[in-house]
Design a protein around this motif. Structure first.
Motif, mmCIF file in Angstrom:
data_model
loop_
_atom_site.group_PDB
_atom_site.id
_atom_site.type_symbol
_atom_site.label_atom_id
_atom_site.label_comp_id
_atom_site.label_asym_id
_atom_site.label_seq_id
_atom_site.Cartn_x
_atom_site.Cartn_y
_atom_site.Cartn_z
ATOM 1 N N GLU A 109 42.973 -68.782 -65.502
ATOM 2 C CA GLU A 109 41.823 -68.728 -64.513
ATOM 3 C C GLU A 109 41.901 -67.113 -63.961
ATOM 4 N N ARG A 110 42.955 -66.954 -63.570
ATOM 5 C CA ARG A 110 43.220 -65.573 -62.875
ATOM 6 C C ARG A 110 42.579 -64.400 -63.844
ATOM 7 N N ALA A 111 42.852 -64.515 -64.918
ATOM 8 C CA ALA A 111 42.475 -63.416 -66.106
ATOM 9 C C ALA A 111 41.024 -63.561 -66.377
ATOM 10 N N GLY A 112 40.403 -64.807 -65.900
ATOM 11 C CA GLY A 112 39.143 -64.891 -66.174
ATOM 12 C C GLY A 112 38.943 -65.625 -67.609
ATOM 13 N N LEU A 113 39.791 -66.218 -68.055
ATOM 14 C CA LEU A 113 39.841 -66.992 -69.434
ATOM 15 C C LEU A 113 39.861 -68.468 -69.441
ATOM 16 N N GLY A 114 39.673 -69.004 -68.161
ATOM 17 C CA GLY A 114 40.001 -70.410 -67.935
ATOM 18 C C GLY A 114 39.124 -71.330 -69.050
ATOM 19 N N ASP A 115 37.865 -70.624 -69.537
ATOM 20 C CA ASP A 115 37.234 -71.513 -70.332
ATOM 21 C C ASP A 115 37.642 -71.170 -71.880
ATOM 22 N N ARG A 116 38.482 -70.485 -71.995
ATOM 23 C CA ARG A 116 39.080 -69.989 -73.377
ATOM 24 C C ARG A 116 40.406 -70.327 -73.602
ATOM 25 N N SER A 117 40.929 -71.372 -72.901
ATOM 26 C CA SER A 117 42.371 -71.926 -72.886
ATOM 27 C C SER A 117 42.753 -72.476 -74.370
ATOM 28 N N GLY A 118 41.724 -72.826 -75.132
ATOM 29 C CA GLY A 118 41.873 -73.620 -76.394
ATOM 30 C C GLY A 118 41.659 -72.436 -77.652
ATOM 31 N N ALA A 119 41.317 -71.320 -77.196
ATOM 32 C CA ALA A 119 40.892 -70.396 -78.540
ATOM 33 C C ALA A 119 42.217 -69.881 -78.753
ATOM 34 N N LEU A 120 42.269 -69.731 -80.258
ATOM 35 C CA LEU A 120 43.205 -68.670 -80.976
ATOM 36 C C LEU A 120 43.224 -67.211 -80.512
ATOM 37 N N PRO A 121 44.101 -66.534 -80.413
ATOM 38 C CA PRO A 121 43.798 -65.036 -80.241
ATOM 39 C C PRO A 121 42.511 -64.076 -81.082
ATOM 40 N N GLY A 122 42.874 -64.703 -82.367
ATOM 41 C CA GLY A 122 41.691 -64.056 -83.511
ATOM 42 C C GLY A 122 40.580 -64.324 -83.108
ATOM 43 N N ALA A 123 40.171 -65.455 -82.204
ATOM 44 C CA ALA A 123 38.539 -65.910 -81.620
ATOM 45 C C ALA A 123 38.185 -64.978 -80.662
ATOM 46 N N LEU A 124 39.211 -64.350 -79.899
ATOM 47 C CA LEU A 124 38.883 -63.519 -78.855
ATOM 48 C C LEU A 124 38.570 -62.233 -78.987
ATOM 49 N N THR A 125 37.660 -61.358 -78.245
ATOM 50 C CA THR A 125 37.357 -60.192 -78.418
ATOM 51 C C THR A 125 38.702 -59.427 -77.793
ATOM 52 N N ALA A 126 38.759 -58.046 -78.095
ATOM 53 C CA ALA A 126 39.979 -57.100 -78.021
ATOM 54 C C ALA A 126 40.181 -57.114 -76.345
ATOM 55 N N ALA A 127 38.951 -56.981 -75.543
ATOM 56 C CA ALA A 127 39.101 -57.094 -73.928
ATOM 57 C C ALA A 127 39.689 -58.514 -73.744
ATOM 58 N N GLU A 128 39.304 -59.409 -74.314
ATOM 59 C CA GLU A 128 39.881 -60.830 -73.953
ATOM 60 C C GLU A 128 41.414 -60.961 -74.398
ATOM 61 N N ARG A 129 41.781 -60.421 -75.508
ATOM 62 C CA ARG A 129 43.139 -60.608 -75.993
ATOM 63 C C ARG A 129 44.052 -59.786 -74.918
ATOM 64 N N CYS A 130 43.243 -58.650 -74.777
ATOM 65 C CA CYS A 130 44.072 -57.831 -73.291
ATOM 66 C C CYS A 130 44.487 -58.530 -72.116
ATOM 67 N N ARG A 131 43.402 -59.298 -71.719
ATOM 68 C CA ARG A 131 43.544 -60.149 -70.555
ATOM 69 C C ARG A 131 44.264 -61.445 -70.693
ATOM 70 N N LEU A 132 44.139 -61.985 -72.121
ATOM 71 C CA LEU A 132 45.434 -62.949 -72.444
ATOM 72 C C LEU A 132 46.779 -62.482 -72.251
ATOM 73 N N ALA A 133 47.199 -61.222 -72.744
ATOM 74 C CA ALA A 133 48.294 -60.611 -72.519
ATOM 75 C C ALA A 133 48.794 -60.495 -71.222
ATOM 76 N N LEU A 134 47.627 -60.152 -70.304
ATOM 77 C CA LEU A 134 48.260 -59.906 -69.062
ATOM 78 C C LEU A 134 48.245 -61.123 -68.397
ATOM 79 N N ALA A 135 47.536 -62.240 -68.724
ATOM 80 C CA ALA A 135 47.717 -63.599 -68.064
ATOM 81 C C ALA A 135 49.302 -63.976 -68.586
ATOM 82 N N ARG A 136 49.730 -63.866 -69.817
ATOM 83 C CA ARG A 136 50.918 -64.032 -70.185
ATOM 84 C C ARG A 136 51.942 -63.426 -69.387
ATOM 85 N N ALA A 137 51.670 -62.069 -69.004
ATOM 86 C CA ALA A 137 52.632 -61.333 -68.060
ATOM 87 C C ALA A 137 52.907 -61.929 -66.735
#
Length: 206
Positions: A109-137
């Motif tokens: 949620e903090r990374a703006g990906l609350g609605d993408r929790s069930g998505a695989l990384p390959g289904a995300l845009t490059a910016a979304e993958r970066c924000r996912l990596a940021l959420a993981r960090a």
């Protein structure tokens, strides 16, 4: 409170709690500041801990608990969902099982990906993958968020979403240290430190 202190001559680097600092320096800085490489005793302190006196395993544990890493090429698990990537990041630092899913969802949620929790990384845009990596960090609530060229390869719109997120995290009190040679990224930081030629890093390493 001083979060990170790189002690060496010439140069050096001190990062206080709540700062956003951009560092333009040699590639050797990332493995040193990320505790992948051993510093000389007294060469690198993280929250007062002399990392140069730790074993490799002790550095790995400290890194997992106190440093959130956003690497230039984040190694997301492509066959795991966004939420599962964050759940596994907590296993390594032994977060109690009952706390893992709420923490993962809060970080997404903090990374703006609350609605993408069930998505695989390959289904995300490059910016979304970066924000996912940021959420993981961020999921393990690190003292220091250490980023390496966080918007490299992103289009302008995607880069702005990531930088705006870093702005917001800093505003919430997160300590941010960005290694970058991109003036547009450095301009977002509170201050910029230039470490030329690797002298500082080389002096600090065993």
């Amino acid at each position: 409170m001083t979060v990170l202190e790189l002690r060496s001559e010439p140069g050096g680097l001190t990062v206080e709690a709540g700062e956003w600092v951009a560092v333009a320096g040699p590639p050797s800085l990332l493995p040193l500041l990320g505790l992948f490489e051993a510093a000389a005793p007294g060469g690198l302190l993280l929250e007062g801990t002399d990392t140069g006196r730790l074993t490799e395993r002790e550095r790995a544990v400290l890194r997992g608990r106190r440093i959130g890493l956003l690497l230039r090429r984040p190694a997301l698990l492509r066959l795991r969902t966004a939420e599962e990537n964050l759940l596994l990041a907590q296993v390594y630092v032994r977060t109690p099982r009952a706390e893992r899913r709420p923490a993962a969802r809060a970080a997404l949620e903090r990374a703006g990906l609350g609605d993408r929790s069930g998505a695989l990384p390959g289904a995300l845009t490059a910016a979304e993958r970066c924000r996912l990596a940021l959420a993981r960090a961020l999921v393990n609530r690190p003292a220091l968020l250490l980023c390496e060229e966080p918007v490299e390869g992103l289009d302008p719109a995607g880069a702005e979403t990531v930088l705006a997120l870093l702005d917001r995290l800093h505003g919430e009190g997160q300590t941010v240290l960005v290694l970058t040679r991109d003036p547009a990224v450095a301009d977002r930081a509170g201050r910029t430190v230039r470490i030329p030629g690797g002298a500082t890093a080389e002096a600090a390493v065993v």
